[in-house]
Design a protein around this motif. Sequence first.
Motif, PDB file in Angstrom:
ATOM      1  N   LEU A  67       0.955  -1.145   0.082  1.00  0.00           N
ATOM      2  CA  LEU A  67       0.081  -0.057  -0.040  1.00  0.00           C
ATOM      3  C   LEU A  67       0.879   1.472  -0.113  1.00  0.00           C
ATOM      4  N   TYR A  68       1.593   1.400  -1.157  1.00  0.00           N
ATOM      5  CA  TYR A  68       2.327   2.583  -1.210  1.00  0.00           C
ATOM      6  C   TYR A  68       1.852   4.185  -1.543  1.00  0.00           C
ATOM      7  N   VAL A  69       2.084   5.041  -0.561  1.00  0.00           N
ATOM      8  CA  VAL A  69       1.386   6.312  -0.805  1.00  0.00           C
ATOM      9  C   VAL A  69       2.590   7.345  -0.685  1.00  0.00           C
ATOM     10  N   TRP A 103      -6.959   2.486  12.517  1.00  0.00           N
ATOM     11  CA  TRP A 103      -6.099   2.279  11.698  1.00  0.00           C
ATOM     12  C   TRP A 103      -6.499   1.923  10.344  1.00  0.00           C
ATOM     13  N   GLU A 104      -7.260   0.503  10.636  1.00  0.00           N
ATOM     14  CA  GLU A 104      -7.578  -0.017   9.198  1.00  0.00           C
ATOM     15  C   GLU A 104      -8.451   0.894   8.295  1.00  0.00           C
ATOM     16  N   MET A 105      -9.184   1.600   9.104  1.00  0.00           N
ATOM     17  CA  MET A 105     -10.065   2.591   8.097  1.00  0.00           C
ATOM     18  C   MET A 105      -9.009   3.550   7.592  1.00  0.00           C
ATOM     19  N   PHE A 106      -8.185   4.047   8.192  1.00  0.00           N
ATOM     20  CA  PHE A 106      -7.188   5.025   7.800  1.00  0.00           C
ATOM     21  C   PHE A 106      -6.394   4.469   6.495  1.00  0.00           C
ATOM     22  N   THR A 107      -5.846   3.248   6.968  1.00  0.00           N
ATOM     23  CA  THR A 107      -5.109   2.572   5.554  1.00  0.00           C
ATOM     24  C   THR A 107      -5.932   2.480   4.433  1.00  0.00           C
ATOM     25  N   SER A 108      -7.240   2.145   4.688  1.00  0.00           N
ATOM     26  CA  SER A 108      -7.923   1.834   3.381  1.00  0.00           C
ATOM     27  C   SER A 108      -8.366   3.010   2.790  1.00  0.00           C
ATOM     28  N   SER A 109      -8.329   4.107   3.312  1.00  0.00           N
ATOM     29  CA  SER A 109      -8.877   5.232   2.622  1.00  0.00           C
ATOM     30  C   SER A 109      -7.656   6.366   2.252  1.00  0.00           C
ATOM     31  N   CYS A 110      -6.468   6.089   2.656  1.00  0.00           N
ATOM     32  CA  CYS A 110      -5.498   7.255   2.685  1.00  0.00           C
ATOM     33  C   CYS A 110      -5.032   7.136   1.148  1.00  0.00           C
ATOM     34  N   LYS A 111      -4.948   8.087   0.599  1.00  0.00           N
ATOM     35  CA  LYS A 111      -4.468   8.095  -0.938  1.00  0.00           C
ATOM     36  C   LYS A 111      -2.780   8.593  -0.673  1.00  0.00           C
ATOM     37  N   LYS A 112      -2.700   9.799  -0.064  1.00  0.00           N
ATOM     38  CA  LYS A 112      -1.448  10.422   0.192  1.00  0.00           C
ATOM     39  C   LYS A 112      -1.330  11.183   1.369  1.00  0.00           C
ATOM     40  N   LEU A 113      -0.104  11.293   1.956  1.00  0.00           N
ATOM     41  CA  LEU A 113       0.037  11.987   3.090  1.00  0.00           C
ATOM     42  C   LEU A 113       0.644  13.308   2.929  1.00  0.00           C
ATOM     43  N   ARG A 114       0.546  14.096   3.629  1.00  0.00           N
ATOM     44  CA  ARG A 114       1.062  15.290   3.562  1.00  0.00           C
ATOM     45  C   ARG A 114       1.430  16.107   5.110  1.00  0.00           C
ATOM     46  N   ILE A 115       2.657  16.461   5.393  1.00  0.00           N
ATOM     47  CA  ILE A 115       3.100  16.954   6.577  1.00  0.00           C
ATOM     48  C   ILE A 115       3.056  18.442   6.439  1.00  0.00           C
ATOM     49  N   ILE A 116       2.235  19.055   7.202  1.00  0.00           N
ATOM     50  CA  ILE A 116       2.066  20.598   7.342  1.00  0.00           C
ATOM     51  C   ILE A 116       2.874  21.039   8.386  1.00  0.00           C
ATOM     52  N   ARG A 117       3.535  22.112   8.144  1.00  0.00           N
ATOM     53  CA  ARG A 117       4.375  22.730   8.939  1.00  0.00           C
ATOM     54  C   ARG A 117       4.138  24.040   9.392  1.00  0.00           C
ATOM     55  N   GLY A 118       4.587  24.453  10.464  1.00  0.00           N
ATOM     56  CA  GLY A 118       4.582  26.113  10.812  1.00  0.00           C
ATOM     57  C   GLY A 118       3.099  26.545  11.431  1.00  0.00           C
ATOM     58  N   ALA A 119       2.859  27.585  11.110  1.00  0.00           N
ATOM     59  CA  ALA A 119       1.860  28.381  11.871  1.00  0.00           C
ATOM     60  C   ALA A 119       0.279  27.578  11.566  1.00  0.00           C
ATOM     61  N   GLU A 120       0.238  27.249  10.479  1.00  0.00           N
ATOM     62  CA  GLU A 120      -1.088  26.665   9.851  1.00  0.00           C
ATOM     63  C   GLU A 120      -1.362  25.506  10.793  1.00  0.00           C
ATOM     64  N   ALA A 121      -0.305  24.635  11.082  1.00  0.00           N
ATOM     65  CA  ALA A 121      -0.581  23.390  11.696  1.00  0.00           C
ATOM     66  C   ALA A 121      -0.868  23.616  13.179  1.00  0.00           C
ATOM     67  N   ILE A 122       0.088  24.630  14.174  1.00  0.00           N
ATOM     68  CA  ILE A 122      -0.267  24.947  15.294  1.00  0.00           C
ATOM     69  C   ILE A 122      -1.703  25.069  15.433  1.00  0.00           C
ATOM     70  N   ARG A 123      -2.077  26.065  14.669  1.00  0.00           N
ATOM     71  CA  ARG A 123      -3.502  26.516  14.860  1.00  0.00           C
ATOM     72  C   ARG A 123      -4.532  25.501  14.789  1.00  0.00           C
ATOM     73  N   GLY A 124      -4.321  24.297  13.862  1.00  0.00           N
ATOM     74  CA  GLY A 124      -5.071  23.283  13.841  1.00  0.00           C
ATOM     75  C   GLY A 124      -5.086  22.510  15.051  1.00  0.00           C
ATOM     76  N   LEU A 125      -3.980  22.346  15.370  1.00  0.00           N
ATOM     77  CA  LEU A 125      -3.819  21.119  16.497  1.00  0.00           C
ATOM     78  C   LEU A 125      -4.180  21.729  17.863  1.00  0.00           C
ATOM     79  N   GLY A 126      -4.387  23.247  17.879  1.00  0.00           N
ATOM     80  CA  GLY A 126      -4.541  23.877  19.123  1.00  0.00           C
ATOM     81  C   GLY A 126      -5.763  23.175  19.872  1.00  0.00           C
ATOM     82  N   SER A 127      -6.835  22.790  19.047  1.00  0.00           N
ATOM     83  CA  SER A 127      -8.124  22.364  19.670  1.00  0.00           C
ATOM     84  C   SER A 127      -8.217  20.865  19.830  1.00  0.00           C
ATOM     85  N   SER A 128      -7.350  20.153  19.175  1.00  0.00           N
ATOM     86  CA  SER A 128      -7.537  18.596  19.545  1.00  0.00           C
ATOM     87  C   SER A 128      -6.649  18.390  20.624  1.00  0.00           C
ATOM     88  N   GLN A 129      -6.487  17.011  20.727  1.00  0.00           N
ATOM     89  CA  GLN A 129      -5.801  16.502  21.933  1.00  0.00           C
ATOM     90  C   GLN A 129      -4.354  16.958  21.965  1.00  0.00           C
TER      91      GLN A 129
END
Lengths: 194, 580
Positions: free
Chosen positions: A104-106, A168-194
């Motif tokens: 399952l290469y992405v 995990w299984e649901m993720f692997t079956s639906s993931c088409k590609k990964l993207r690592i977001i960095r910087g301010a955008e990422a911090i903002r988004g993560l603020g509200s989650s765990q």
Amino acid sequence: MDGGVGYVDVDALKATELRLGLPGSDEPSEKPPPPTTTTTTTTAARPSKRSLDEDRAARREPSEGGRATSTRATKAQVVGWPPIRSYRKNSFQAMKTEAEVAGLYVKVSMDGAPYLRKIDLEVYKGYKELREALKDMFKCFEGCKGSEYAITYEDKDGDLMLVGDVPWEMFTSSCKKLRIIRGAEAIRGLGSSQ
Amino acid sequence: MTYFPEEVVEHIVDFLGSHGDRNAVSTVCKAWYQVDRLSRRSVFVGNCYAIRPERVVTRFPEMKSLTVKGKPHFADFNLVPYDWGGFAQPWIEAAARGCPGLEELRLKRMVITDDDLELLSCSFPNFKSLVLVSCEGFSTDGLAEIATYCRGLRELDLQENEVEDHGHQWLSCFPDSCTSLVSLNFACLKGEVNASALERLVARCPNLRSLKLNHSIPVESLNKILARAPHLVDLGTGSFTIDNRSETYHRLINSFFRCKSLRSLSGFWDASPFCLQAVYPICANLTVLNLSYAPAIQSADLTKLVGFCFKLQKLWVLDCIGDKGLVVVASTCKELQELRVFPSDVYGAGITAVTEEGLVAISSGCPKLNSLLYFCYQMTNAALTTVAKNCPHFTRFRLCILEPEKPDPVTNQPLDEGFGAIVRSCKNLRRLSVSGLLTDQVFLYIGMYAERLEMLSIAFAGDSDKGMVYVLNGCKNLRKLEIRDCPFGDAALLKDVAKYETMRSLWMSSCDVTLGGCKSLAAKMPRLNVEIINENDGTSESKENLSDQHKLVLCQQFTSVSNDIMFTSNDPDVCRRVRL
């Protein structure tokens, strides 16, 4: 075999056994006989009927505020459920096996990195391993901006999703590609989650 | 009416299509029994152990078409041991002796061997049609016999059978003189099939209208086949993976374009999204579309494809179409009558992409909907009530919420009211499967309102014996009742034993009935065939309770069936069928 539900008292049995060796010394390799019940089946861990009724009675409480997952063993272990023809199940199993062989290469992209990588999702058992592998892979690109980043993925519908929300299984079956977001955008988004 | 000459009665009776009606005619008087008996061309045996094959053959000597069903429905889900029975052999032997004019044989859930197929192929000179559904026990060698010896064969239809692969030669066994094929379906074969032999066969059968290929036939072959058979009405593709820049792909688009008669499509085993585009030109003509074996096609592509299918009447898909995809179906397919949504996650880990929202959308967009099979993650009473209001024409309604005993997620209530709404609204409901959290109340509703109900499937439902009793008391037309994992015991089983004589069969597994209860039933009703399937080594027969390995199967029996047909083996390790 008697008809009652019987549990063999393992300790008592052991005490009366004739064995070579000094009294009090335990043979670690010796396996105690399993407890016998009338409801042992070839399918793993189906609860006995009595406990099933108790379950049902317990579940009737509507005020319980959301049901926990069924105390039945994982659904996959209930024979003949869900009611799908075995022909269909077997066909899907065959197709799945074919896909599994291929891996399952992405693609994995990281903001600011000059090139992308590719990983085989099937190599990893879960999110922790995936994160560690990605961190390792992109170690060289962690620049002076610090290491705040969010791992996201593009799913079947083309939407950008945060990695880690779904099983995990649901993720692997639906993931088409990964993207690592960095910087301010990422911090903002993560603020509200765990 | 008895003053009418027989020829007139026969002429009138000929207009009766259904087996039920003809059976009723035959009970009026001896004269009419004779008329029906000698003029009956099509015979239907719903349960192969209800009557001896010889009896059927003697009674209907002019029989041209015979349909026989074997294993109980729950055999589809591995609840019946593989060696339970349902053998085709005695039927084929009896027909070979008594009805050599037989033209058509249709078997469902039966065991048929290569020897049986060989006997079949040389016993009936006018044999035209063989349809096997969910059968097993044979290999491609048996198919070779059929191909070789059945001159004038019109139909060979193999649906979802387990067939052992002994090579691809069988197709080449159709002689050059065979030009009569109208329908050929070998989609369930797992092995290679000789593609060039197939192309030649198709080329010489000008009447071919239905062709369903298996996985091994490549697209290049499909192109040639479509070129030779542009009048095809029903096509099951073979392998459907091609590079969309290739010559083959462009030829495929042209091939489909030329098939103006194509109304039904299935197959698509390994279809990739690009290849689907080849099908777009003919979508507007399709009435039947089966994409339920194409897990590689994702929601967006499925939705796009279905968006072109304005005339669709029957749609089978996987749940990856999603609620959103079903909304598109609802707005496009106004002629839709039958919908089946299967889970792509077959081992039921419980997460699917469709919920009650998809179903509600379908019900409001497709007023002609009358047949439903819907595997979903959750369902609400409100949704079911809406569906019942929008679609009062359901004849078949099968809902499977993947997690057993799951309540309405919004109210946390059982789904009694929702199903109650369905049975109240759908006066013509003949088949119903219920799921989710259900109390005895739902069975009260079913008993009260489901007057035309013939088949009911229940799993993980109910609180007490009352549930089962409501159903047996209420549903006057009930023919098949199958129950698993419900708290129904002896009291319910024995409440109204006469009811079982009006039914074809009853199945109960993992319920609360005891061996004593079953014995009591057998004693009270000697004309019923009461059977316990015991998957154990036989030592637990003495137990009073039926454990999970025991299943109760009960059926009507018109003649006594000798024990050597019932017992499949004396080997204690093999499934034992005990007739009480």
